[in-house]
Write an enzyme that holds these catalytic residues in place. Sequence first.
Site, PDB file in Angstrom:
ATOM      1  CG  HIS A  12      18.715  -1.377  12.548  1.00  0.00           C
ATOM      2  ND1 HIS A  12      18.537  -0.026  12.268  1.00  0.00           N
ATOM      3  CD2 HIS A  12      18.511  -1.517  13.869  1.00  0.00           C
ATOM      4  CE1 HIS A  12      18.212   0.615  13.388  1.00  0.00           C
ATOM      5  NE2 HIS A  12      18.190  -0.260  14.366  1.00  0.00           N
ATOM      6  N   GLY A  18       8.834 -12.414   7.309  1.00  0.00           N
ATOM      7  CA  GLY A  18       9.112 -12.028   8.684  1.00  0.00           C
ATOM      8  C   GLY A  18      10.279 -12.796   9.265  1.00  0.00           C
ATOM      9  NE  ARG A  69       8.319 -18.056   5.909  1.00  0.00           N
ATOM     10  CZ  ARG A  69       7.472 -17.322   6.627  1.00  0.00           C
ATOM     11  NH1 ARG A  69       7.129 -16.111   6.204  1.00  0.00           N
ATOM     12  NH2 ARG A  69       6.970 -17.768   7.744  1.00  0.00           N
ATOM     13  NE  ARG A 125      19.565  -4.856  16.331  1.00  0.00           N
ATOM     14  CZ  ARG A 125      19.087  -4.577  17.557  1.00  0.00           C
ATOM     15  NH1 ARG A 125      18.205  -5.393  18.110  1.00  0.00           N
ATOM     16  NH2 ARG A 125      19.498  -3.522  18.206  1.00  0.00           N
ATOM     17  NE  ARG A 166       3.607  -9.243   6.480  1.00  0.00           N
ATOM     18  CZ  ARG A 166       3.964 -10.395   7.047  1.00  0.00           C
ATOM     19  NH1 ARG A 166       5.202 -10.834   6.934  1.00  0.00           N
ATOM     20  NH2 ARG A 166       3.070 -11.126   7.698  1.00  0.00           N
ATOM     21  N   GLY A 220       4.539 -13.361   3.878  1.00  0.00           N
ATOM     22  CA  GLY A 220       4.506 -13.897   5.227  1.00  0.00           C
ATOM     23  C   GLY A 220       3.284 -14.746   5.495  1.00  0.00           C
ATOM     24  CB  SER A 221       2.444 -16.902   8.259  1.00  0.00           C
ATOM     25  OG  SER A 221       3.029 -16.230   9.360  1.00  0.00           O
ATOM     26  CG  MET A 244       1.175  -9.433  13.938  1.00  0.00           C
ATOM     27  SD  MET A 244       1.957 -10.082  15.440  1.00  0.00           S
ATOM     28  CE  MET A 244       1.846  -8.651  16.513  1.00  0.00           C
ATOM     29  CG  ASP A 300      -2.906 -18.930  12.548  1.00  0.00           C
ATOM     30  OD1 ASP A 300      -3.706 -18.256  13.214  1.00  0.00           O
ATOM     31  OD2 ASP A 300      -1.891 -18.437  12.030  1.00  0.00           O
ATOM     32  NE  ARG A 325       2.689 -21.329  11.818  1.00  0.00           N
ATOM     33  CZ  ARG A 325       1.859 -20.571  12.513  1.00  0.00           C
ATOM     34  NH1 ARG A 325       2.032 -19.272  12.572  1.00  0.00           N
ATOM     35  NH2 ARG A 325       0.837 -21.105  13.146  1.00  0.00           N
TER      36      ARG A 325
END
Length: 234
Positions: free
Chosen positions: A5, A21, A25, A44, A88, A90-91, A181, A205, A218
């Site tokens: 990966h 994520g 970004r 990927r 991390r 993120g949103s 998540m 959100d 975002r």
Amino acid sequence: MSTPHNAAEKGMIAKTVLMPGDPLRAEYIAKTFLENPVCFNTVRNMFGYTGTYQGKQVSVMGSGMGMPSIGIYSYELYHFYDVETIMRIGSAGGLQDDVNLRDIVIAQGACTDSRYAYQYQLPGTFAPIASFDVLERAVAAARKRNIPVKVGNCLSSDVFYNEYPEVNKKWADMGVLCVEMESAALYMNAAAAHKKALGIFTISDHLFKGEELSAKERETGFTEMMEIALDTVL
């Protein structure tokens, strides 16, 4: 030494990695904030870059969505690339009335509905928490920039479209600030590897107010969160 990966060779990735994520970004952060960014991964399309910020070496790499995805990438970074700290960035979706769009939340703990912890065969329930020294530096960095932040519990959920309509209200009743998540898996991987982790989110959100930011906002609009994370790098 690459993995299935990650195309990076050992030494190409800094001791601290910022993980949004969205790989776009990651690319935006590298090209906006880092000096002399070098791309170390395109496998990927999960872009990863290493550069410097105010003289400090730092890497940024996408994690993808969900705990299985960040679980793979963070495990490889900790175990195969000698990374010490992953943040991390993120949103998240707001759950409390006093959490609003663009607010920044730092996750002291990460509740979860995932079974990610089953692999550790623990005789109880593991509580995934942030590394306090990294959290403390992040809060100090925010204060130095006069950026208000909220610190508390988040929910790391396996489900985005949930068939159970009351689930988010139940987490909100327990004081959980927001839902995302990934962070619970990151915190567990860090604990198992004896490494460090922190989650910093921008509210994109709100699950009860019906408000949300666009996909473009975002991708490029979370500047304050990015600056806090970069200032936290040792």
